[in-house]
Design an enzyme around this catalytic site. Structure first.
Site: not given
Length: 190
Positions: A63-65, A169
Site C-alpha cells: 500500500t505504501e510504496s 488507507y
C-alpha cells in the site's frame, strides 16, 4: 461406444491440464507482479522479533510504496514503509541506532526494521489493528484525539475515521494483507 468414451476422457484430461497451466501461469503473475513477496527474509526476521504479523507488513508495504525502495510521499515519508524523517529519528533513538542518518530510510533492511518496530510500538497504545493502522498513517496523537471523541471512538476502537485518506488507507492495507495471506498460503502448498 468405448472409443467415444476414451476420446471424451482424453479431451477432459487435456482441458484439465490446460486449466491447470493457465492457473499456474496466472498465479505466477499474481505472485510475482501484482503482489510480489520481496524482502521475505528481512520481513520474516523482524516480524518475528517484534511480534508483528508478516502478512500485515506485506500489505502495508504494498500500500505504501509497492515495494519501491526510493518512494517518497508528498508529506516526505520515505522508503518501503514510508517513514517520515521525524518518525525515523524517534525510532532510531528507541532502537539506539548510533550512526543513523535520514538517508538510511531508503535502505530496505533498515526501513523494514524501523517500520515493523514502529508497528509493534504502536500496538502498545492501539491494540486494535484498524486503529493501529490509522495511527501509522495519520499519527498517534491525532488518533488518540479521535479515540477521545465519543462521537467517533471509544476505548481502543474507532467507530469511524474522520479523514477519508486514512479511512481508505486502513481499508487498502487490510484488503492487501488478506490477498497476501490467501495467495501465499496456497503457494506454500504447491
Amino acid at each position: 461406444m468405448k472409443k467415444r468414451e476414451k476420446k471424451k476422457n482424453k479431451g477432459g484430461v487435456l482441458f484439465l491440464l490446460l486449466l491447470a497451466g493457465f492457473l499456474i501461469f496466472s498465479g505466477n503473475i499474481l505472485y510475482n507482479r501484482l503482489f510480489p513477496l520481496e524482502y521475505e527474509e528481512i520481513i520474516e526476521e523482524y516480524a518475528s522479533e517484534y511480534g508483528v504479523d508478516p502478512y500485515l507488513v506485506y500489505g502495508l508495504i504494498h500500500t505504501e510504496s509497492r515495494f519501491q525502495t526510493t518512494a517518497i510521499s508528498p508529506a516526505g515519508a520515505m522508503g518501503l514503509m514510508q517513514i517520515t524523517p521525524e518518525t525515523g529519528d524517534f525510532i532510531a533513538k528507541r532502537l539506539q541506532m548510533k550512526d543513523y542518518e535520514e538517508s538510511m530510510l531508503y535502505v530496505p533492511e533498515i526501513n523494514i526494521r524501523m517500520g515493523i518496530y514502529y508497528l509493534s510500538y504502536l500496538e502498545e497504545s492501539f491494540p486494535v489493528k484498524e486503529t493501529r493502522l490509522a495511527a501509522y498513517n495519520a499519527g498517534p496523537n491525532r488518533v488518540k484525539g479521535w479515540l477521545d471523541d465519543s462521537s467517533i471512538g471509544s476505548g481502543d476502537v474507532l467507530h469511524s475515521i474522520p479523514f477519508e485518506e486514512t479511512r481508505n488507507y486502513v481499508e487498502r492495507v487490510i484488503f492487501r494483507e488478506t490477498i497476501y495471506r490467501i495467495l501465499y498460503f496456497y503457494k506454500k502448498l504447491l
